[in-house]
Write a protein that holds these residues in place. Structure first.
Motif, mmCIF file in Angstrom:
data_model
loop_
_atom_site.group_PDB
_atom_site.id
_atom_site.type_symbol
_atom_site.label_atom_id
_atom_site.label_comp_id
_atom_site.label_asym_id
_atom_site.label_seq_id
_atom_site.Cartn_x
_atom_site.Cartn_y
_atom_site.Cartn_z
ATOM 1 N N HIS A 43 0.831 -1.203 0.000
ATOM 2 C CA HIS A 43 0.000 0.000 0.000
ATOM 3 C C HIS A 43 0.868 1.258 0.000
ATOM 4 C CE1 HIS A 43 -3.238 2.764 0.591
ATOM 5 N NE2 HIS A 43 -2.645 3.253 1.671
ATOM 6 N N GLN A 44 1.930 1.247 0.806
ATOM 7 C CA GLN A 44 2.804 2.419 0.881
ATOM 8 C C GLN A 44 4.224 1.971 1.210
ATOM 9 O OE1 GLN A 44 2.797 5.858 4.033
ATOM 10 N NE2 GLN A 44 1.213 6.347 2.524
ATOM 11 N N TYR A 45 5.192 2.701 0.659
ATOM 12 C CA TYR A 45 6.595 2.340 0.808
ATOM 13 C C TYR A 45 7.377 3.644 0.866
ATOM 14 C CZ TYR A 45 10.802 -0.538 -0.437
ATOM 15 O OH TYR A 45 12.016 -1.200 -0.460
ATOM 16 N N LYS A 46 8.191 3.809 1.897
ATOM 17 C CA LYS A 46 8.944 5.057 2.014
ATOM 18 C C LYS A 46 10.222 4.846 2.805
ATOM 19 C CE LYS A 46 6.386 6.608 6.130
ATOM 20 N NZ LYS A 46 5.609 7.698 6.747
ATOM 21 N N ILE A 47 11.116 5.793 2.665
ATOM 22 C CA ILE A 47 12.320 5.894 3.488
ATOM 23 C C ILE A 47 12.184 7.181 4.290
ATOM 24 C CG2 ILE A 47 14.830 6.012 3.528
ATOM 25 C CD1 ILE A 47 14.726 4.899 0.597
ATOM 26 N N ASN A 48 12.184 7.072 5.605
ATOM 27 C CA ASN A 48 12.210 8.257 6.462
ATOM 28 C C ASN A 48 13.639 8.498 6.903
ATOM 29 O OD1 ASN A 48 9.505 8.821 6.305
ATOM 30 N ND2 ASN A 48 8.983 7.973 8.311
ATOM 31 N N THR A 49 14.098 9.702 6.694
ATOM 32 C CA THR A 49 15.477 10.019 7.058
ATOM 33 C C THR A 49 15.499 11.206 8.002
ATOM 34 O OG1 THR A 49 17.658 10.653 6.220
ATOM 35 C CG2 THR A 49 15.755 11.383 4.934
ATOM 36 N N LYS A 50 16.213 11.052 9.103
ATOM 37 C CA LYS A 50 16.428 12.160 10.033
ATOM 38 C C LYS A 50 17.890 12.583 9.913
ATOM 39 C CE LYS A 50 12.987 10.823 13.510
ATOM 40 N NZ LYS A 50 12.203 12.052 13.674
ATOM 41 N N LYS A 51 18.107 13.684 9.241
ATOM 42 C CA LYS A 51 19.463 14.170 9.035
ATOM 43 C C LYS A 51 20.087 14.593 10.373
ATOM 44 C CE LYS A 51 19.570 13.681 4.581
ATOM 45 N NZ LYS A 51 20.467 12.668 3.977
ATOM 46 N N ASN A 110 18.939 9.634 18.552
ATOM 47 C CA ASN A 110 18.809 9.957 17.125
ATOM 48 C C ASN A 110 17.404 9.731 16.592
ATOM 49 O OD1 ASN A 110 18.832 7.151 17.028
ATOM 50 N ND2 ASN A 110 20.548 6.994 15.600
ATOM 51 N N GLY A 111 16.413 9.710 17.487
ATOM 52 C CA GLY A 111 15.022 9.735 17.049
ATOM 53 C C GLY A 111 14.372 8.383 16.842
ATOM 54 N N ALA A 112 14.680 7.418 17.705
ATOM 55 C CA ALA A 112 14.038 6.107 17.593
ATOM 56 C C ALA A 112 12.528 6.233 17.769
ATOM 57 C CB ALA A 112 14.598 5.156 18.655
ATOM 58 N N LEU A 113 11.795 5.334 17.136
ATOM 59 C CA LEU A 113 10.342 5.325 17.250
ATOM 60 C C LEU A 113 9.932 4.998 18.681
ATOM 61 C CD1 LEU A 113 8.006 5.610 15.111
ATOM 62 C CD2 LEU A 113 7.781 3.127 15.268
ATOM 63 N N MET A 114 8.948 5.731 19.182
ATOM 64 C CA MET A 114 8.352 5.459 20.492
ATOM 65 C C MET A 114 6.935 4.944 20.281
ATOM 66 S SD MET A 114 9.659 8.744 22.739
ATOM 67 C CE MET A 114 8.908 9.925 21.621
ATOM 68 N N LEU A 115 6.542 3.954 21.077
ATOM 69 C CA LEU A 115 5.223 3.333 20.956
ATOM 70 C C LEU A 115 4.543 3.284 22.312
ATOM 71 C CD1 LEU A 115 6.275 0.118 18.968
ATOM 72 C CD2 LEU A 115 5.360 2.205 17.965
ATOM 73 N N THR A 163 21.969 13.832 17.193
ATOM 74 C CA THR A 163 23.346 13.458 16.881
ATOM 75 C C THR A 163 23.787 14.103 15.570
ATOM 76 O OG1 THR A 163 22.937 11.511 15.486
ATOM 77 C CG2 THR A 163 22.753 11.213 17.884
ATOM 78 N N PRO A 164 25.089 14.126 15.284
ATOM 79 C CA PRO A 164 25.558 14.673 14.012
ATOM 80 C C PRO A 164 25.503 13.660 12.868
ATOM 81 C CG PRO A 164 27.429 14.108 15.374
ATOM 82 C CD PRO A 164 26.212 13.845 16.216
ATOM 83 N N PHE A 165 24.899 12.495 13.112
ATOM 84 C CA PHE A 165 24.865 11.428 12.111
ATOM 85 C C PHE A 165 23.435 11.170 11.640
ATOM 86 C CE2 PHE A 165 28.122 10.518 15.371
ATOM 87 C CZ PHE A 165 29.263 10.744 14.595
ATOM 88 N N ASP A 166 23.285 10.866 10.365
ATOM 89 C CA ASP A 166 21.957 10.596 9.811
ATOM 90 C C ASP A 166 21.372 9.322 10.413
ATOM 91 O OD1 ASP A 166 22.462 12.784 8.257
ATOM 92 O OD2 ASP A 166 22.673 11.677 6.372
ATOM 93 N N ARG A 167 20.033 9.307 10.539
ATOM 94 C CA ARG A 167 19.314 8.109 10.978
ATOM 95 C C ARG A 167 18.239 7.816 9.949
ATOM 96 N NH1 ARG A 167 14.174 6.624 11.681
ATOM 97 N NH2 ARG A 167 13.575 8.010 13.374
ATOM 98 N N ASP A 168 18.405 6.715 9.225
ATOM 99 C CA ASP A 168 17.492 6.355 8.141
ATOM 100 C C ASP A 168 16.726 5.083 8.482
ATOM 101 O OD1 ASP A 168 18.621 8.441 6.463
ATOM 102 O OD2 ASP A 168 20.347 7.116 6.226
#
Length: 270
Positions: free
Chosen positions: A91-99, A140-145, A226-231
């Motif tokens: 149904h949906q496919y994406k890449i979420n990136t947190k620079k 670096n923005g991990a998903l919270m549930l 962080t200074p590193f990307d999280r994809d």
């Protein structure tokens, strides 16, 4: 690979299932190497943050063979079929990136309201699969549930300008579901109540980990400090018996897939 009964039970009870070391280091390396090749300049499939950095890349399988193969990986498709209990399509496919030092947050929300209200899908017989391309944690923005909130169905939305504007326009502007000010967010008092009752889980994991989660579970993520990307890659599979019914004003095919053929020709590696 198929899930065992304990894993299936945990998913249905908690609304999510995390499996560590699901993809090999080599497979993750290939996906990272190919990620820049999914970004097409000035494409509507590329969503930017207000600061100009990339927020999301939608439908990478449209233009990249590696990401197309990933969507047919047996380790993803077979468990998704078990959790939905039917044959599936994308149904949906994406890449979420947190620079690094730029990636914004995602407010507390459920995914299914967008698929139900905007796409006309009647039942939450869907599962999203998140693949971690870097080690991911709270910094670096991990998903919270909030566990077990998937059992509540679609809940009350928070009152906010984005939602009011969408209602006033009475249209299907897909952009209002993609930026940092998404329209369907969970009522704040309800978040407080369920956080106290059920707790909040931070889905930290090493690269190559995979998270299966339900479309109605409350989830959010913080900024990347962080200074590193999280994809992270997210593939949402839907039952072939649960197709979108919004024919009058459908969202673009990169947001609401049009190929309803059940996924076949599974691959064992990308």
């Amino acid at each position: 690979m198929k899930l065992n009964e304990q894993q299936i039970s945990q998913y249905h009870e908690k609304g999510f299932l995390m499996i560590e070391n699901y993809l090999s280091e080599e497979e993750v390396g290939i996906l990272i190497e190919q990620l820049p090749n999914t970004i097409v300049k000035d494409s509507p499939r590329i969503i930017l943050e207000d600061n100009g950095s990339v927020r999301s890349v939608f439908a990478p399988h449209f233009t990249n063979d590696t990401y197309a193969r990933l969507s047919r990986l047996n380790r993803l498709v077979m468990p998704a079929e078990q959790l939905i209990n039917n044959k599936i399509y994308i149904h949906q496919y994406k890449i979420n990136t947190k620079k690094g030092l730029k990636g914004e947050w995602w407010e507390w929300h459920q995914d299914f309201p967008y698929w139900h209200i905007d796409d006309g899908i009647s039942k939450p017989d869907m599962v999203s699969v998140m693949i971690y391309l870097q080690d991911t944690n709270s910094s670096n923005g991990a998903l919270m549930l909030i566990p077990e909130t998937h059992k509540l169905g679609v809940v009350k939305f928070a009152e906010k300008e984005a939602l009011a504007a969408a209602a006033e326009q009475n249209d299907n502007d897909y952009r209002s579901s993609l930026n940092a000010d998404i329209k369907f967010t969970v009522d704040h008092e309800l978040i407080r109540e369920l956080s106290v009752a059920n707790g909040i889980i931070t889905t930290a994991g090493e690269k190559g980990s995979v998270l299966f989660f339900h479309g109605n579970i409350f989830h959010a993520s913080n900024i990347n400090l962080t200074p590193f990307d999280r994809d992270a890659i997210l593939i949402t599979y839907n039952s072939i018996d649960n197709l979108p019914q919004n024919k009058q004003n459908p969202r673009p095919d990169f947001l609401s897939g049009r190929d309803y053929s059940p996924i076949e020709d599974l691959v064992t590696t990308i």
